[in-house]
Scaffold this active site. Structure first.
Site, short mmCIF file in Angstrom:
data_model
loop_
_atom_site.label_atom_id
_atom_site.label_comp_id
_atom_site.label_asym_id
_atom_site.label_seq_id
_atom_site.Cartn_x
_atom_site.Cartn_y
_atom_site.Cartn_z
CG ASP A 168 -1.83 1.19 1.27
OD1 ASP A 168 -1.40 2.27 1.75
OD2 ASP A 168 -2.98 1.08 0.80
CE1 TYR B 285 0.83 8.05 2.26
CE2 TYR B 285 1.12 5.79 1.53
CZ TYR B 285 0.37 6.76 2.17
OH TYR B 285 -0.85 6.42 2.71
CE LYS C 63 -3.60 4.97 0.39
NZ LYS C 63 -2.21 4.50 0.44
CG HIS D 4 -4.26 9.98 -0.39
ND1 HIS D 4 -2.91 9.93 -0.61
CD2 HIS D 4 -4.44 9.58 0.88
CE1 HIS D 4 -2.30 9.52 0.49
NE2 HIS D 4 -3.21 9.30 1.42
#
Length: 276
Positions: A42, A47, A72, A105
């Site tokens: 994930d 990120y 996402k 997201h």
């Protein structure tokens, strides 16, 4: 274990999450894939490690078709055309030809001159097309509340396959869980350890001693027994191994209820309740 094949969704509770906080550890990801049987990765554009995961997947030697890769869409890429472009860019960074799951997201679009609802609807229409073309095997949302899901239901065609939301003993949004289940939306829970806050709670510590487990294993097992697809995150190989060893014991119903009673509504991550 929680699985859902409808809409192309299928996963195991042995998941490995990445995030924009806490760093990224190449060795930990490879260890999770090679030694722990983890098959669900994930991640997210937010990120900043999609390109790093490409190398980790390659170095692990695990076949692409054996992995479940989730990423996402960040709000800076919302909108019909931007969404399609962002999806292709995420695929390129990850080194894959398709995504197993692609999520919106965050419900706040932050687009001047347009309502959040309007932007979410046009973004979701692009997600629907990505799904129909097979570029995304499943599509979903993250941090969406019932009000956001209801709007999407009115504005679009395909029901999200997944809603990924903060879930731990202090934040157990049962009404949202029940709503998702009523619409066949898989509920995924992130931050199962409440970013470590749950690990020092006396009740969790007491139950860990009772079952001869660690506080982290108690929290993860509790989440799984509540029917939640649970996504823990760690950058340390030994903690990943610990997080995976939760399938050989069961917490009694009475003790599950004790943990359920710890809910106090606190968030350790983002709180979407103020977003319309």
């Amino acid at each position: 274990m929680n699985t859902k094949s409808e809409g192309g969704y299928k996963t195991d509770s042995k998941d490995n999450s990445t995030s924009h906080r806490g760093g990224y550890c190449h060795g930990a990801v490879v260890h999770a894939l090679q030694q722990c049987g983890v098959r669900h990765i994930d991640t997210a554009k937010r990120y900043g490690c999609e390109h790093l995961l490409q190398r980790a997947i390659r170095d692990s030697g695990v076949k692409r078709e054996d992995l479940w890769i989730t990423t996402k869409l960040w709000h800076s890429d919302y909108g019909y055309d931007n969404t399609k472009k962002a999806c292709l860019e995420s695929c390129e960074r990850l080194g894959v030809e398709y995504l197993d799951l692609y999520l919106i997201h965050w419900p706040d679009a932050q687009v001047p001159g347009k309502s959040n609802r309007e932007v979410r609807a046009e973004t979701w229409r692009a997600m629907e097309e990505l799904y129909e073309k097979g570029l995304c095997k499943s599509i979903g949302v993250s941090n969406f509340l019932i009000s956001h899901l209801e709007q999407l239901k009115e504005d679009c065609v395909i029901t999200p396959h997944v809603n990924q939301v903060e879930y731990h003993p202090f934040q157990r949004p049962q009404e949202l869980v029940d709503y998702c289940r009523s619409r066949n939306i898989v509920f995924e829970g992130y931050c199962p350890l409440a970013k470590g806050e749950a690990l020092t709670h006396p009740t969790v510590i007491q139950l860990a001693k009772k079952y001869g487990r660690t506080p982290a294993q108690i929290c993860i097992r509790w989440s799984i027994q509540n029917g939640i697809v649970t996504i823990p995150k760690s950058t340390k190989a030994e903690w990943i191994e610990e997080n995976c060893k939760v399938f050989d014991f069961t917490i009694t119903e009475d003790d599950v209820e004790i943990l359920n009673g710890m809910h106090d509504g606190r968030h350790v991550s983002w709180d979407p309740s103020f977003i319309v």
